[in-house]
Write an enzyme that holds these catalytic residues in place. Sequence first.
Site, mmCIF file in Angstrom:
data_model
loop_
_atom_site.group_PDB
_atom_site.id
_atom_site.type_symbol
_atom_site.label_atom_id
_atom_site.label_comp_id
_atom_site.label_asym_id
_atom_site.label_seq_id
_atom_site.Cartn_x
_atom_site.Cartn_y
_atom_site.Cartn_z
ATOM 1 N N ARG A 120 0.835 -1.213 0.000
ATOM 2 C CA ARG A 120 0.000 0.000 0.000
ATOM 3 C C ARG A 120 0.866 1.259 0.000
ATOM 4 N NH1 ARG A 120 -4.596 0.730 4.520
ATOM 5 N NH2 ARG A 120 -2.788 1.210 5.824
ATOM 6 N N ARG B 214 9.443 18.018 -9.166
ATOM 7 C CA ARG B 214 10.629 17.593 -9.940
ATOM 8 C C ARG B 214 11.890 18.280 -9.422
ATOM 9 N NH1 ARG B 214 7.385 16.408 -14.879
ATOM 10 N NH2 ARG B 214 6.175 14.730 -13.927
ATOM 11 N N LYS C 247 -2.592 7.081 0.934
ATOM 12 C CA LYS C 247 -2.346 7.425 2.336
ATOM 13 C C LYS C 247 -1.271 8.511 2.323
ATOM 14 C CE LYS C 247 -2.018 5.022 6.726
ATOM 15 N NZ LYS C 247 -3.063 5.795 7.369
ATOM 16 N N GLU D 152 -15.982 6.662 5.812
ATOM 17 C CA GLU D 152 -15.139 6.057 6.853
ATOM 18 C C GLU D 152 -14.947 7.063 7.977
ATOM 19 O OE1 GLU D 152 -11.094 5.430 5.532
ATOM 20 O OE2 GLU D 152 -11.178 7.162 4.198
HETATM 21 N N1 PMP Z 1 -9.107 5.083 7.121
HETATM 22 C C1 PMP Z 1 -8.198 6.041 7.326
HETATM 23 C C2 PMP Z 1 -8.454 7.408 6.824
HETATM 24 C C3 PMP Z 1 -6.993 5.739 8.016
HETATM 25 O O1 PMP Z 1 -6.083 6.682 8.221
HETATM 26 C C4 PMP Z 1 -6.794 4.436 8.503
HETATM 27 C C5 PMP Z 1 -5.564 4.109 9.293
HETATM 28 N N2 PMP Z 1 -4.490 3.785 8.481
HETATM 29 C C6 PMP Z 1 -7.781 3.463 8.250
HETATM 30 C C7 PMP Z 1 -8.924 3.831 7.556
HETATM 31 C C8 PMP Z 1 -7.599 2.041 8.690
HETATM 32 O O2 PMP Z 1 -6.672 1.400 7.844
HETATM 33 P P1 PMP Z 1 -5.726 0.231 8.359
HETATM 34 O O3 PMP Z 1 -6.602 -0.838 8.896
HETATM 35 O O4 PMP Z 1 -4.977 -0.201 7.155
HETATM 36 O O5 PMP Z 1 -4.858 0.820 9.413
#
Ligand code: PMP
Length: 285
Positions: A52, A105, A151, A184
């Site tokens: 990831r 760049r 991320k 989320e």
């Molecule tokens: N959503 C967001 C926005 C996050 O920052 C995280 C934490 N990494 C998650 C979901 C959960 O992802 P994971 O289970 O891979 O930590």
Amino acid sequence: MGLKVYINGELVPREEAKVSVFDHGFLYGDGVFEGIRAYNGKLFTPKEHIDRLYASAAAIELKIPLSKEKLEAAVMKTLQANNLTDAYIRAVVSRGEGTLGLNPRLCEKPNVIIITDSIKLYPQELYDRGMEVVTVSTIRNHPNALDPRIKSLNYLNNILAKIEGLNAGVMEAIMLNGQGHVAECTGDNIFIVCKGTLITPPRSAGILEGITRNAVMCMARDEGIPVLEENMTRYDLFTADECFLTGTAAEVIAVVKIDGRPVADGTPGPITRKLLACFRKLTRG
Ligand code: PMP
């Protein structure tokens, strides 16, 4: 012995772990990161996290200057240098030092940083009794603007939602997307249980595809619990039988109140407790 931080191949004391103010990670949030857990001296789902991280980097056209294998070895080396067996690990790759302009760049060398910590995100009491959350008005980033699957070091969207949650007196906040569907939380994925079925928003809702989320979906299927990835609205949250959040730091945590309304009877439900126990077993043996 104090904490040692990995910077570009070297382990340095925390006080000396510094990057330039011209790093575009600092100036523009231009970079990517991962949060990884170690249990009993072993990394939990390292391949998923490292893949990831590299996918996030590829999405912003950032080339990580070492192989996936070398990065994983660097994470292990940092863990061992800090004598940690159970830890939260933060891997950061920033665009590196550049000019005050945006142009990536002009940034010659990405900075690769690994920080280890022994944090636990929420107090134990919240794991036993469940936590309270609210839905907030800050919508999750539109995937065509800044895809939540990346991320990235720019977490302002999440921080704005977090502030709304904190102002409402809770530790985590549920974000909807532009369509009004549940996306989320600020740092966790969300699940509900409805008539025995586990439901979580699909990737197309604009979410980070959580590694804990995927692990929990697998566990649930192994336990014979039906799992659906389906869009949901606040109606579904308010009428759910159970609700819980998942994340690397939080693991699995029950939600017992949403926007001041108890979820069912206001205690962690049986499927949530079952999955919490399964996850503990998976990670702690
Ligand atoms: N959503 C967001 C926005 C996050 O920052 C995280 C934490 N990494 C998650 C979901 C959960 O992802 P994971 O289970 O891979 O930590």
